[in-house]
Scaffold this motif. Structure first.
Motif, PDB file in Angstrom:
ATOM      1  N   THR A  67      24.883 -14.623  -2.646  1.00  0.00           N
ATOM      2  CA  THR A  67      23.655 -13.828  -2.477  1.00  0.00           C
ATOM      3  C   THR A  67      22.551 -14.182  -3.476  1.00  0.00           C
ATOM      4  N   PRO A  68      22.844 -14.310  -4.785  1.00  0.00           N
ATOM      5  CA  PRO A  68      21.761 -14.649  -5.725  1.00  0.00           C
ATOM      6  C   PRO A  68      21.049 -15.954  -5.355  1.00  0.00           C
ATOM      7  N   LEU A  69      21.827 -16.945  -4.889  1.00  0.00           N
ATOM      8  CA  LEU A  69      21.217 -18.227  -4.527  1.00  0.00           C
ATOM      9  C   LEU A  69      20.416 -18.115  -3.237  1.00  0.00           C
ATOM     10  N   GLN A  70      20.909 -17.300  -2.297  1.00  0.00           N
ATOM     11  CA  GLN A  70      20.138 -17.045  -1.067  1.00  0.00           C
ATOM     12  C   GLN A  70      18.791 -16.400  -1.417  1.00  0.00           C
ATOM     13  N   ALA A  71      18.813 -15.497  -2.406  1.00  0.00           N
ATOM     14  CA  ALA A  71      17.577 -14.832  -2.840  1.00  0.00           C
ATOM     15  C   ALA A  71      16.605 -15.853  -3.433  1.00  0.00           C
ATOM     16  N   VAL A  72      17.141 -16.771  -4.247  1.00  0.00           N
ATOM     17  CA  VAL A  72      16.297 -17.813  -4.844  1.00  0.00           C
ATOM     18  C   VAL A  72      15.700 -18.699  -3.748  1.00  0.00           C
ATOM     19  N   LYS A  73      16.491 -18.986  -2.708  1.00  0.00           N
ATOM     20  CA  LYS A  73      15.976 -19.771  -1.582  1.00  0.00           C
ATOM     21  C   LYS A  73      14.810 -19.051  -0.899  1.00  0.00           C
ATOM     22  N   LEU A  74      14.925 -17.725  -0.784  1.00  0.00           N
ATOM     23  CA  LEU A  74      13.814 -16.943  -0.208  1.00  0.00           C
ATOM     24  C   LEU A  74      12.529 -17.135  -1.012  1.00  0.00           C
ATOM     25  N   LEU A  75      12.667 -17.160  -2.348  1.00  0.00           N
ATOM     26  CA  LEU A  75      11.486 -17.366  -3.202  1.00  0.00           C
ATOM     27  C   LEU A  75      10.878 -18.745  -2.938  1.00  0.00           C
ATOM     28  N   ALA A  76      11.731 -19.747  -2.782  1.00  0.00           N
ATOM     29  CA  ALA A  76      11.241 -21.107  -2.476  1.00  0.00           C
ATOM     30  C   ALA A  76      10.513 -21.134  -1.135  1.00  0.00           C
ATOM     31  N   LEU A  77      11.087 -20.469  -0.131  1.00  0.00           N
ATOM     32  CA  LEU A  77      10.450 -20.399   1.194  1.00  0.00           C
ATOM     33  C   LEU A  77       9.105 -19.691   1.110  1.00  0.00           C
ATOM     34  N   TYR A  78       9.089 -18.576   0.363  1.00  0.00           N
ATOM     35  CA  TYR A  78       7.867 -17.776   0.229  1.00  0.00           C
ATOM     36  C   TYR A  78       6.738 -18.601  -0.399  1.00  0.00           C
TER      37      TYR A  78
END
Length: 290
Positions: A67-78
């Motif tokens: 989950t923490p890495l998925q969240a970081v990926k969201l930041l990259a996408l954003y």
């Protein structure tokens, strides 16, 4: 376990002070626990994001990641493109509504960062205000300062000081608050950045911190020297470019090249928006006279 060595101390510290490449370079740490390995990876990927390597992060973090890495990926996408923002925020809100992961500290941190970017400070605080980590408290300080509530920022800082007064984030948050309060506190903020520059390799973040203090104290020539050094380290850093625009205006030099660079690399920056708004108002005024 009390007294256990903190294997991630140097990695975290490099990240907090803006030494992103150094954080990546020192991340090959053996014998980490599974939780530490996830935390290490989250800092490494956030360092790549800070360096603008969004696509690398998006490509490397797959659906099986924690989950923490998925969240970081969201930041990259954003951050990767304006077209992604709406869908990313929708995904983020879905995750935050899922009680099994909503309390994950990295997910809450990323939510705070994204909503702060959106200038939706109340929504950001919904997820960050409970604190739980030094990074969340430091983010709260930033959010409250953006809301011009230095009284609330000071309460968050007190919690940080009680937890660890010497922590890099506590020192940074103290400097941010001192800059916001102004007056005699500016010198105290300058000394914090000066102390960082003596203890650690010089980064754009430290140079910008010192430069902003110098500008507040009217030392624009010194500020310009510091900012040009920061520009040599990263020619596209938005804070360096924005501070150079302000500094150049004060010393009577042209700021148009720095503003043009800022418009090209960071069109959403607050200074670009203000400059565009001023230009629009000027055009309207000219047309009304014509």
């Amino acid at each position: 376990m009390a007294g256990a060595p903190d294997h991630l101390f140097n990695l975290r510290n490099n990240f907090y002070l803006g030494a992103y490449q150094a954080a990546i370079n020192t991340s090959d740490l053996p014998n980490l626990s599974p939780d530490d390995a996830v935390e290490r990876d989250s800092f490494v990927y956030r360092s790549y994001i800070a360096l603008g390597s969004y696509q690398l992060v998006i490509n490397e973090i797959d659906a099986a990641a924690a989950t923490p890495l998925q969240a970081v990926k969201l930041l990259a996408l954003y951050l990767s493109s304006p077209e992604n923002k709406e869908s990313t925020i929708l995904s983020l809100k879905e995750w935050l509504a899922d009680s099994t992961i909503a309390n994950n500290v990295i997910l809450r941190l990323i939510a705070g960062i994204i909503f702060m970017h959106e200038e939706d400070y109340n929504e950001a605080l919904k997820h960050t205000n409970a604190g739980g980590t030094m990074e969340l408290h430091a983010l709260n300080v930033q959010i409250f300062l953006k809301m011009h509530r230095s009284d609330y920022a000071e309460k968050q800082l007190r919690i940080m000081q009680q937890t660890d007064e010497d922590h890099t984030l506590t020192q940074l948050a103290t400097a941010w608050l001192n800059l916001a309060v102004g007056g005699s506190k500016i010198q105290e903020a300058y000394l914090i950045f000066q102390d960082f520059s003596e203890k650690y390799p010089m980064t754009g973040l430290i140079l910008n911190g010192k430069a902003v203090c110098c500008m507040h104290m009217g030392n624009f020539d010194e500020a310009e020297t510091l900012l040009l050094e920061a520009l040599n380290k990263d020619a596209k850093d938005p804070e360096t470019l924005a501070n150079l625009v302000v500094c150049s205006l004060h010393i009577g030099k042209s700021s148009s090249r720095y503003l043009s660079q800022l418009k090209l690399s960071h069109p959403d920056h607050v200074l670009v928006k203000r400059a565009s708004s001023a230009e629009d108002n000027f055009e309207r005024a000219v047309q009304s006279v014509a």
